[in-house]
Design an enzyme around this catalytic site. Structure first.
Site, PDB file in Angstrom:
ATOM      1  N   TRP A  91     -20.996  11.318  -4.142  1.00 54.41           N
ATOM      2  CA  TRP A  91     -21.616  12.115  -5.186  1.00 54.41           C
ATOM      3  C   TRP A  91     -21.948  13.311  -4.344  1.00 54.41           C
ATOM      4  CZ3 TRP A  91     -23.461   7.186  -3.617  1.00 54.41           C
ATOM      5  CH2 TRP A  91     -24.399   6.929  -2.898  1.00 54.41           C
ATOM      6  N   GLU A 105     -28.743   9.490  -7.962  1.00 49.56           N
ATOM      7  CA  GLU A 105     -30.221   9.481  -7.807  1.00 49.56           C
ATOM      8  C   GLU A 105     -30.961   8.384  -8.618  1.00 49.56           C
ATOM      9  OE1 GLU A 105     -31.603  10.936  -5.468  1.00 49.56           O
ATOM     10  OE2 GLU A 105     -29.965  12.349  -4.985  1.00 49.56           O
ATOM     11  N   GLN A 150     -34.270   2.325  -5.712  1.00 48.58           N
ATOM     12  CA  GLN A 150     -34.625   1.242  -5.150  1.00 48.58           C
ATOM     13  C   GLN A 150     -33.576   0.708  -4.200  1.00 48.58           C
ATOM     14  OE1 GLN A 150     -37.577  -0.297  -5.418  1.00 48.58           O
ATOM     15  NE2 GLN A 150     -38.627   1.302  -6.608  1.00 48.58           N
ATOM     16  N   LEU A 209     -27.882  -3.886  -9.109  1.00 54.77           N
ATOM     17  CA  LEU A 209     -28.986  -2.992  -9.096  1.00 54.77           C
ATOM     18  C   LEU A 209     -30.586  -3.183  -9.577  1.00 54.77           C
ATOM     19  CD1 LEU A 209     -26.564   0.089  -9.980  1.00 54.77           C
ATOM     20  CD2 LEU A 209     -27.524  -0.397  -7.642  1.00 54.77           C
ATOM     21  N   GLY A 210     -30.568  -4.089 -10.477  1.00 60.69           N
ATOM     22  CA  GLY A 210     -31.850  -4.191 -11.151  1.00 60.69           C
ATOM     23  C   GLY A 210     -32.623  -3.455 -11.758  1.00 60.69           C
ATOM     24  N   TYR A 261     -38.752  14.159  -9.605  1.00 58.72           N
ATOM     25  CA  TYR A 261     -37.900  14.067  -8.553  1.00 58.72           C
ATOM     26  C   TYR A 261     -36.573  13.943  -8.855  1.00 58.72           C
ATOM     27  CZ  TYR A 261     -34.628  11.844  -5.269  1.00 58.72           C
ATOM     28  OH  TYR A 261     -33.510  11.690  -4.549  1.00 58.72           O
ATOM     29  N   ASP A 295     -38.918  12.580  -3.041  1.00 58.85           N
ATOM     30  CA  ASP A 295     -38.787  11.238  -3.192  1.00 58.85           C
ATOM     31  C   ASP A 295     -39.714  10.482  -1.924  1.00 58.85           C
ATOM     32  OD1 ASP A 295     -37.351  11.606  -0.820  1.00 58.85           O
ATOM     33  OD2 ASP A 295     -35.627  10.366  -1.677  1.00 58.85           O
ATOM     34  N   CYS A 344     -36.340   9.930  10.233  1.00 57.98           N
ATOM     35  CA  CYS A 344     -37.947   9.796   9.969  1.00 57.98           C
ATOM     36  C   CYS A 344     -38.026   8.397   9.209  1.00 57.98           C
ATOM     37  CB  CYS A 344     -38.480  11.245   9.537  1.00 57.98           C
ATOM     38  SG  CYS A 344     -40.024  11.120   9.657  1.00 57.98           S
ATOM     39  N   CYS A 372     -37.727  10.081  16.840  1.00 54.22           N
ATOM     40  CA  CYS A 372     -38.344  11.342  16.928  1.00 54.22           C
ATOM     41  C   CYS A 372     -37.551  12.210  17.906  1.00 54.22           C
ATOM     42  CB  CYS A 372     -39.926  11.383  17.457  1.00 54.22           C
ATOM     43  SG  CYS A 372     -40.982  10.417  16.135  1.00 54.22           S
ATOM     44  N   CYS A 391     -34.804  14.323  16.182  1.00 55.60           N
ATOM     45  CA  CYS A 391     -35.324  15.027  14.823  1.00 55.60           C
ATOM     46  C   CYS A 391     -35.153  16.494  15.212  1.00 55.60           C
ATOM     47  CB  CYS A 391     -36.803  14.570  14.544  1.00 55.60           C
ATOM     48  SG  CYS A 391     -37.266  15.766  13.243  1.00 55.60           S
TER      49      CYS A 391
END
Length: 351
Positions: free
Chosen positions: A22, A35, A40, A78-79, A118, A136, A190, A198, A201
């Site tokens: 996507w 999205e 979840q 997917l619930g 979001y 998010d 993260c 880290c 990052c």
């Protein structure tokens, strides 16, 4: 300080972003569907569901017109089925009020059923290049660590503060990339529970939590209320050709989906056989199945189960029972993942 993260984060994202079905499509529908699915569920798990969904329903018009049972079947696994119901309602709004075109405007997106700040921010910035944040859980984690913000991220006031801070540094030329970079950083670098990588990052030198060795303290989130426990006994009732299913009520938990017959509490074999006989069925043998549990946001189901062979399901007195063979179950009936531990037995009903 936050302004300084923009350039290194965009550079990192340009090199390291994952290839996703996507992504980089400038397709508002794809952004929206992905999205909602990702709210979840992890990215790798979502990929096949996304492909299945858009193959069957390639655009807003198809989503708006889809029969609900087919829609729920496409969402199976997917619930949180209310999300796809809300998507369909929003799709119908788009068709009736916006000529079938998903709006570009952030506030207009918020007026659609099931779209919060979001998702509206993600669609507006990724698909339409609008300079609005999309905050998010990943973004909350990243920003609270960078700024050592010890506010409770479950509070809307804390989310709003972070949205306002990001609004001020949003790059006008690449707002979608910036939002996705923050999400990506939270997803692969993260990561939660003090396990952040880290050393990988791109903005570690700017991160207050990293500099002060407090990464494991963020984000701050109030403890959830203890889940209510419900015991259930589940029945896999088969006659060698089909399995008994029942449709759940149209409102409430798992509304409108199909389930294996079940009763409250854990019962012994004799009571299980008695239950089947009361349905008007003749049990031939009974087999105890492994126990299972399923966790919802506020309830935990603890399930015991019996697989019971009967002479013929057609004798059933309960008119609400549906007799589904393996092929029908695979194509037609949406069975929630709460019964996932027993779904494989439906697919092997012939003995």
């Amino acid at each position: 300080m936050l302004k300084k993260i923009v350039i290194p984060l965009l550079q990192w994202y340009n090199i390291n972003k994952r290839i996703l079905p996507w992504r980089d499509r400038n397709n508002a529908y794809y952004t929206w569907v992905s999205e909602i699915m990702l709210q979840q569920t992890r990215v790798e798990a979502v990929k096949p569901y996304f492909q299945r969904f858009i193959t069957a329903l390639p655009d807003v018009q198809a989503l708006a017109q889809c029969p609900q049972e087919q829609l729920l079947k496409l969402w199976e696994g997917l619930g949180y089925y209310n999300r796809v119901r809300n998507m369909q309602e929003a799709a119908r709004q788009v068709v009736s009020e916006h000529q079938g075109i998903i709006p570009e405007d952030y506030q207009t997106l918020l007026s659609l059923k099931g779209i919060g700040s979001y998702t509206a921010g993600a669609i507006a910035s990724i698909a339409y290049h609008k300079s609005v944040p999309a905050v998010d859980g990943n973004v909350l984690r990243v920003i609270t660590r960078i700024t050592e913000n010890n506010g409770d991220i479950s509070r809307q006031s804390v989310r709003r503060v972070i949205e306002e801070a990001l609004s001020e540094i949003m790059p006008e030329d690449k707002p979608g990339d910036f939002n996705q970079a923050l999400m990506e950083l939270g997803a692969v670098v993260c990561i939660p529970n003090g396990m952040a990588k880290c050393e990988e990052c791109p903005v570690a030198s700017l991160c207050q939590a990293y500099c002060h060795d407090t990464v494991d303290r963020f984000p701050v989130k109030a403890a959830k209320k203890e889940r209510r426990q419900e015991d259930k006994t589940v029945f896999i009732i088969q006659d060698g050709e089909a399995t008994a299913l029942r449709k759940r009520p149209s409102k409430g938990l798992l509304a409108g989906l199909y389930e294996l017959p079940n009763v409250p509490g854990h019962i012994d074999r004799e009571r299980a056989l008695e239950y089947v006989r009361k349905l008007g069925l003749d049990p031939l043998y009974i087999e105890e199945m492994p126990s299972s549990r399923h966790i919802f946001s506020h309830i935990e189901w603890r399930m015991e189960a019996y697989r019971i062979r009967v002479s013929s399901l057609e004798k059933a007195k309960d008119k609400d029972l549906i007799f589904a063979d393996k092929e029908q179950t695979g194509k037609r009936y949406a069975i929630p993942s709460a019964f996932g531990a027993y779904a494989r037995y439906i697919k092997e009903e012939k003995r």
